[in-house]
Design an enzyme around this catalytic site. Structure first.
Site, PDB file in Angstrom:
ATOM      1  CG  ASP A   5     -41.339   8.247  21.006  1.00  0.00           C
ATOM      2  OD1 ASP A   5     -40.988   8.400  22.195  1.00  0.00           O
ATOM      3  OD2 ASP A   5     -41.790   7.191  20.492  1.00  0.00           O
ATOM      4  CD  GLU A   6     -47.391  12.706  17.945  1.00  0.00           C
ATOM      5  OE1 GLU A   6     -48.053  13.582  18.076  1.00  0.00           O
ATOM      6  OE2 GLU A   6     -47.697  11.533  17.390  1.00  0.00           O
TER       7      GLU A   6
END
Length: 299
Positions: free
Chosen positions: A244-245
């Site tokens: 999620d980055e």
């Protein structure tokens, strides 16, 4: 004789062949003369620029550019590469040249929540999203009916902790065999391994059901509800080994109030997720997204 000097004859009453469409993306260290050199090279092969966008990132001194242009049908990518070679080498460019006439393919991954998948299929059907679904892959059987209704290949790949390596190997094989340009995680509720994330880097988009940075873990909307948030949202980003980055492509938020229940937030969130993912996929397939380190330049 060069490609620019080449002419083709058309018989009386016969329609001329339509021009080819190309999309050129490039980035390099900023220097004077980049735009002039590139556009002159395109003009030299009979190119006509239909759309152009550029950006100079002062913090990194990087220059980014996207050009949509047409050429006579006989001018192929090899000819264009040859015309651009001097500019590419002279400015040390990272570049890509894409066939703008080809309809790109996507492989859609989905679990049980099907709202993002259904919106993608709808946007393709009405022509807003120019793409071809090469297949639907799921770790559950729920989406099989949707695939059958749309006459699309469906691949059921159940996964457990023990079978994850084999399942991901099969998933990667499906992607490569399908000839798809992009993997779309349309609420696919499985974390991809570092190996698969790396293999798909730059070619996989995920929809995160929060406005990143976010409430992490299970039931993010319920966590947000408990904290009394006033904005919820969704984020479309590239998949990377850092969960999620990955570089963010598109985001949207919706204002909510204390009067909404957790289920109300889920309903609002579904709508936002579907819109944001579709826009992120469209931007990528139209070659409007250029990577700038951990960030993106979106034209």
């Amino acid at each position: 004789m060069t490609a620019a000097d080449t002419t083709t004859s058309t018989a009386p009453g016969e329609a001329a062949a339509p021009d080819r469409t190309h999309i050129l993306n490039l980035s390099c260290t900023d220097r004077p003369g980049i735009v002039a050199r590139v556009t002159t090279s395109i003009a030299a092969v009979g190119g006509n620029i239909a759309e152009s966008a550029q950006y100079w990132d002062r913090s990194t001194d990087r220059f980014f550019m996207r050009i949509l242009f047409t050429t006579p049908r006989e001018v192929n990518h090899a000819v264009i590469h040859g015309a651009l070679r001097s500019a590419i080498d002279g400015f040390g460019m990272t570049f890509s040249l894409t066939d703008g006439d080809r309809v790109p393919g996507i492989l859609v991954l989905v679990s049980r929540f099907d709202h993002c998948l259904l919106n993608l299929l709808y946007q393709i059907r009405v022509g807003w999203l120019r793409a071809e679904v090469r297949g639907i892959v799921s770790n559950h059987e729920d989406a099989r009916t949707i695939a059958e209704q749309h006459r699309l290949p469906f691949h059921h790949l159940p996964v457990t902790r023990d079978t994850k390596p084999e399942q991901e190997a099969r998933l990667l094989e499906l992607y490569r065999d399908s000839g798809a340009d992009l993997v779309v995680l349309a609420r696919y509720m499985q974390v991809l391994s570092n190996g698969l994330s790396t293999a798909l880097q730059g070619h996989a988009i995920n929809i995160h059901h929060s406005f990143l940075p976010s409430f992490k873990g299970a039931k993010p909307y319920h966590q947000a509800h408990e904290r009394g948030v006033k904005l919820i949202g969704a984020t479309a980003h590239y998949v990377t080994p850092d969960l999620d980055e990955g570089p963010i492509i598109e985001q949207e938020t919706e204002r909510v109030t204390h009067a909404l229940s957790a289920d109300d937030l889920v309903a609002v969130g579904r709508d936002v997720e579907a819109r944001v993912l579709a826009r992120g996929v469209k931007l990528h397939l139209e070659r409007r997204v250029l990577l700038n380190g951990h960030k993106t330049v979106v034209f």
